[in-house]
Scaffold this motif. Structure first.
Motif, PDB file in Angstrom:
ATOM      1  N   TYR A  28       0.811  -1.521   0.101  1.00  0.00           N
ATOM      2  CA  TYR A  28      -0.688   0.070   0.140  1.00  0.00           C
ATOM      3  C   TYR A  28       1.156   1.197  -0.130  1.00  0.00           C
ATOM      4  N   ALA A  29       1.742   1.100   0.781  1.00  0.00           N
ATOM      5  CA  ALA A  29       2.781   2.667   1.056  1.00  0.00           C
ATOM      6  C   ALA A  29       4.007   2.463   0.139  1.00  0.00           C
ATOM      7  N   VAL A  30       4.636   3.552   0.132  1.00  0.00           N
ATOM      8  CA  VAL A  30       5.623   3.402  -1.041  1.00  0.00           C
ATOM      9  C   VAL A  30       7.089   2.791  -0.125  1.00  0.00           C
ATOM     10  N   THR A  31       6.693   3.276   1.037  1.00  0.00           N
ATOM     11  CA  THR A  31       7.765   2.670   1.429  1.00  0.00           C
ATOM     12  C   THR A  31       8.081   1.462   2.730  1.00  0.00           C
ATOM     13  N   ALA A  32       6.762   0.332   1.683  1.00  0.00           N
ATOM     14  CA  ALA A  32       6.508  -1.079   1.635  1.00  0.00           C
ATOM     15  C   ALA A  32       7.286  -1.229   0.565  1.00  0.00           C
ATOM     16  N   GLN A  33       7.774  -0.541  -0.285  1.00  0.00           N
ATOM     17  CA  GLN A  33       8.016  -1.694  -1.670  1.00  0.00           C
ATOM     18  C   GLN A  33      10.026  -1.029  -1.602  1.00  0.00           C
ATOM     19  N   HIS A  34       9.657   0.053  -1.331  1.00  0.00           N
ATOM     20  CA  HIS A  34      10.994   1.425  -0.722  1.00  0.00           C
ATOM     21  C   HIS A  34      11.011   1.885   0.186  1.00  0.00           C
ATOM     22  N   PRO A  35      12.100   0.560   0.473  1.00  0.00           N
ATOM     23  CA  PRO A  35      12.407   1.450   2.520  1.00  0.00           C
ATOM     24  C   PRO A  35      13.802   2.009   2.319  1.00  0.00           C
ATOM     25  N   GLY A  36      14.193   2.451   1.268  1.00  0.00           N
ATOM     26  CA  GLY A  36      15.306   3.356   1.898  1.00  0.00           C
ATOM     27  C   GLY A  36      14.662   4.562   1.470  1.00  0.00           C
ATOM     28  N   PHE A  37      12.959   5.051   1.352  1.00  0.00           N
ATOM     29  CA  PHE A  37      12.472   6.075   0.611  1.00  0.00           C
ATOM     30  C   PHE A  37      12.451   7.889   1.974  1.00  0.00           C
ATOM     31  N   ALA A  38      12.148   6.963   2.565  1.00  0.00           N
ATOM     32  CA  ALA A  38      12.342   8.113   3.784  1.00  0.00           C
ATOM     33  C   ALA A  38      14.392   8.336   4.086  1.00  0.00           C
ATOM     34  N   ALA A  39      14.604   7.968   3.938  1.00  0.00           N
ATOM     35  CA  ALA A  39      15.580   8.229   4.273  1.00  0.00           C
ATOM     36  C   ALA A  39      16.195   8.927   2.956  1.00  0.00           C
ATOM     37  N   PHE A  40      15.949   8.489   1.697  1.00  0.00           N
ATOM     38  CA  PHE A  40      16.154   9.756   0.297  1.00  0.00           C
ATOM     39  C   PHE A  40      15.952  10.842   0.555  1.00  0.00           C
ATOM     40  N   LEU A  41      14.683  11.313   1.522  1.00  0.00           N
ATOM     41  CA  LEU A  41      14.059  12.264   1.373  1.00  0.00           C
ATOM     42  C   LEU A  41      14.982  13.486   2.783  1.00  0.00           C
ATOM     43  N   LYS A  42      15.127  12.493   4.191  1.00  0.00           N
ATOM     44  CA  LYS A  42      16.076  13.335   4.546  1.00  0.00           C
ATOM     45  C   LYS A  42      17.185  13.481   3.921  1.00  0.00           C
ATOM     46  N   ALA A  43      18.121  12.883   3.477  1.00  0.00           N
ATOM     47  CA  ALA A  43      18.986  13.347   2.123  1.00  0.00           C
ATOM     48  C   ALA A  43      19.239  14.200   1.581  1.00  0.00           C
ATOM     49  N   SER A  44      17.855  14.446   1.475  1.00  0.00           N
ATOM     50  CA  SER A  44      17.577  15.611   0.434  1.00  0.00           C
ATOM     51  C   SER A  44      16.928  16.599   0.624  1.00  0.00           C
ATOM     52  N   GLY A  45      17.020  16.716   2.493  1.00  0.00           N
ATOM     53  CA  GLY A  45      16.892  18.094   3.589  1.00  0.00           C
ATOM     54  C   GLY A  45      15.336  18.507   3.445  1.00  0.00           C
TER      55      GLY A  45
END
Length: 194
Positions: A104-121
């Protein structure tokens, strides 16, 4: 700018444009509001796209037996809604492409999504799309748990109750508010800034 926009599953298969798939009431009507959000100066704009194989586990007759086939890879139902300003998308994150895994969530299929956003500021994520209480909710929940401020734009989203899956609009909103997810109309972002 430390805010991003996440446009969730704004696809034909979730609207009356594909009535045999999984139409969500009001799904096709969100385009003008989403486009209004897309015109704002977010640091980045991400979109998710349901991208199911024809034998996905959630489909009727399969393991979970919950939904009619929808947003199948390469079909009209998987396409973004007509008129949506997709040129504003920084990236499209496909999900649901694993036959035996519900995402359902993008984070389920792409577990690095949150870390990617954080690294993007990014510190704040504004979420809109379809369905408010399903894929939007689970993405918002996971991002909130990852430490982001999250705002759900109700009038740039559409929801649907799915009793067979225990997914209800009011319950999702109650749970989200308890987590600190904010709900607001897109006008709030227009008048108070992002």
């Amino acid at each position: 700018m430390t805010s991003s926009l996440l446009v969730v599953d704004a696809q034909r298969g979730f609207t009356d444009l594909c009535p045999d798939e999984l139409p969500v009431p009001g799904g096709s009507a969100i385009v003008p509001a989403v486009n209004t959000l897309l015109a704002l100066p977010f640091a980045r704009v991400d979109a998710t796209q349901d991208w199911h194989p024809p034998d996905h586990c959630s489909f009727l007759g399969r393991r979970d037996n919950l939904y009619p086939p929808h947003c199948v890879q390469g079909t009209p139902g998987a396409e973004f809604l007509p008129g949506l300003h997709t040129h504003r998308f920084s990236a499209v994150w496909r999900k649901g492409y694993d036959r035996d895994f519900e995402a359902y969530a993008v984070t389920a299929q792409h577990p690095g999504f949150a870390a990617f956003l954080k690294a993007s500021g990014i510190y704040t994520v504004v979420v809109c799309g379809i369905a408010t209480n399903i894929c939007c909710y689970f993405a918002a929940r996971d991002l909130r748990q990852a430490g982001f401020d999250v705002l759900m734009v109700e009038n740039a989203s559409a929801g649907i109750d799915v009793p067979a899956a225990g997914l209800f609009q009011e319950r999702a909103k109650t749970d989200a508010l308890a987590m600190g997810i904010q709900y607001a109309p897109f006008e709030k972002l227009l008048y108070h800034g992002i």
